[in-house]
Design a protein around this motif. Sequence first.
Motif, mmCIF file in Angstrom:
data_model
loop_
_atom_site.group_PDB
_atom_site.id
_atom_site.type_symbol
_atom_site.label_atom_id
_atom_site.label_comp_id
_atom_site.label_asym_id
_atom_site.label_seq_id
_atom_site.Cartn_x
_atom_site.Cartn_y
_atom_site.Cartn_z
ATOM 1 N N ALA A 43 -42.505 28.371 -9.577
ATOM 2 C CA ALA A 43 -42.638 27.284 -8.600
ATOM 3 C C ALA A 43 -42.734 25.909 -9.280
ATOM 4 O O ALA A 43 -42.263 24.915 -8.736
ATOM 5 N N HIS A 44 -43.326 25.860 -10.443
ATOM 6 C CA HIS A 44 -43.536 24.593 -11.152
ATOM 7 C C HIS A 44 -42.299 24.134 -11.929
ATOM 8 O O HIS A 44 -42.065 22.944 -12.096
ATOM 9 N N GLU A 45 -41.516 25.082 -12.396
ATOM 10 C CA GLU A 45 -40.388 24.760 -13.274
ATOM 11 C C GLU A 45 -39.285 23.922 -12.635
ATOM 12 O O GLU A 45 -38.773 23.012 -13.290
ATOM 13 N N PRO A 46 -38.894 24.142 -11.373
ATOM 14 C CA PRO A 46 -37.851 23.280 -10.799
ATOM 15 C C PRO A 46 -38.274 21.814 -10.740
ATOM 16 O O PRO A 46 -37.466 20.914 -10.945
ATOM 17 N N HIS A 47 -39.563 21.585 -10.475
ATOM 18 C CA HIS A 47 -40.070 20.209 -10.430
ATOM 19 C C HIS A 47 -39.925 19.548 -11.804
ATOM 20 O O HIS A 47 -39.459 18.413 -11.911
#
Length: 97
Positions: A43-47
């Motif tokens: 969830a954090h990686e695309p940001h």
Amino acid sequence: MTVRSTDDQRRLSARGQRAARESRATGEHPRKRTAQPTDSLTAHEPHIARLVATAATSREVAAHLFLSPRTVEAHLRDIFRKLGIASRRQLRELPLP
């Protein structure tokens, strides 16, 4: 791998048909699965990937997300590995969610 008997195959087929009928009865429509490389990102990686794709440095991304630059670099290594790329330039060229 095991070979299933004809009876097992019929039972599995009957279960699948029953599940399909029940789904239709509720108005449910199964979504088509798309195998996108970005599906494997946390969830954090695309940001992080989107911020880096805008030419932000690791230090700038870290400040923006209240992380350390080393944490951002660790996420980038994981992102690059999961997407099969090796540079920030390649990251800019990918369609990110």
